[in-house]
Design a protein around this motif. Structure first.
Motif, PDB file in Angstrom:
ATOM      1  N   GLU A 146       0.807  -1.243  -0.152  1.00  0.00           N
ATOM      2  CA  GLU A 146       0.199   0.022  -0.391  1.00  0.00           C
ATOM      3  C   GLU A 146       0.767   1.187   0.058  1.00  0.00           C
ATOM      4  N   TYR A 161      -5.469   9.359  -3.657  1.00  0.00           N
ATOM      5  CA  TYR A 161      -5.263   7.919  -3.804  1.00  0.00           C
ATOM      6  C   TYR A 161      -6.245   7.242  -2.716  1.00  0.00           C
ATOM      7  N   THR A 162      -6.738   6.194  -3.294  1.00  0.00           N
ATOM      8  CA  THR A 162      -7.805   5.433  -2.494  1.00  0.00           C
ATOM      9  C   THR A 162      -7.289   3.968  -2.043  1.00  0.00           C
ATOM     10  N   GLN A 164      -6.158   0.440  -1.235  1.00  0.00           N
ATOM     11  CA  GLN A 164      -6.564  -0.878  -1.747  1.00  0.00           C
ATOM     12  C   GLN A 164      -6.454  -1.883  -1.179  1.00  0.00           C
ATOM     13  N   TYR A 165      -5.585  -2.059  -0.080  1.00  0.00           N
ATOM     14  CA  TYR A 165      -5.145  -3.336   0.363  1.00  0.00           C
ATOM     15  C   TYR A 165      -5.531  -3.510   1.907  1.00  0.00           C
TER      16      TYR A 165
END
Length: 183
Positions: A146, A161-162, A164-165
């Motif tokens: 990430e 930024y979004t 993801q993990y």
């Protein structure tokens, strides 16, 4: 490092004397000296107050947690927003304007709490950095993945930024994070 070493280091980073810290906590200078010399620990209420006053996590005070800090300003290319990137936190409740990102290993995670956190530093003040937990992670490999994805977004000059993990969590009645069990 031990609690005493951590306390001494953080106090010095803040430019404080033992006496100034003692006044802030309403304890004697000798109590602060005793803590730093590994002669004991403050009671729980004082420990929590200490972390708040020094603007650090209890984990940083109590243990030598794993920490990798990668300041946004030191990356190859600054993001479009001049040294920061917007990142919504894990539950979408707010968006943090991150000047820096880092991860830590939680020294004493609760029973079902994922052991790693990713934090965004949104400002620096007199008492150091202010960080916001962006998300929880099951292992170091995932949190590093990430972190590097965020750095990649910065390099590509993205302003948002979004995550993801991250591992989905819910908060218990005691205020600790717990994994969301899949049905």
């Amino acid at each position: 490092m031990s609690f005493g070493e951590n306390l001494r280091t953080i106090r010095r980073e803040r430019g404080m004397t033992q006496e100034q810290l003692a006044e802030m906590l309403e304890v004697s200078r000798q109590a602060v000296s005793k803590w730093e010399a590994e002669g004991g620990y403050p009671e729980a209420e004082k420990l929590i107050l200490l972390a708040k006053k020094l603007d650090v996590s209890l984990d940083r005070l109590m243990d030598n947690a794993v920490e990798e800090s990668l300041p946004v300003q030191e990356t190859a290319a600054a993001p479009a927003t001049a040294g920061s990137i917007l990142i919504p936190v894990f539950d979408g409740s707010k968006t943090v304007n991150c000047l820096s990102v880092k991860y830590d290993k939680i020294a004493f995670p609760a029973k079902k709490e994922p052991p790693f956190i990713l934090s965004g530093i949104d400002r620096f003040g007199v008492f150091g950095e202010h960080s916001v937990i962006l998300g929880w992670y099951e292992d170091e490999e995932t949190v590093k993945k990430e972190l590097h994805a965020i750095l990649d977004a910065i390099e590509k000059r993205h302003s948002l930024y979004t995550l993801q993990y991250f591992s989905p969590v819910r908060f218990t009645a005691f205020g600790t994070a717990a994994r969301v069990e899949k049905a």
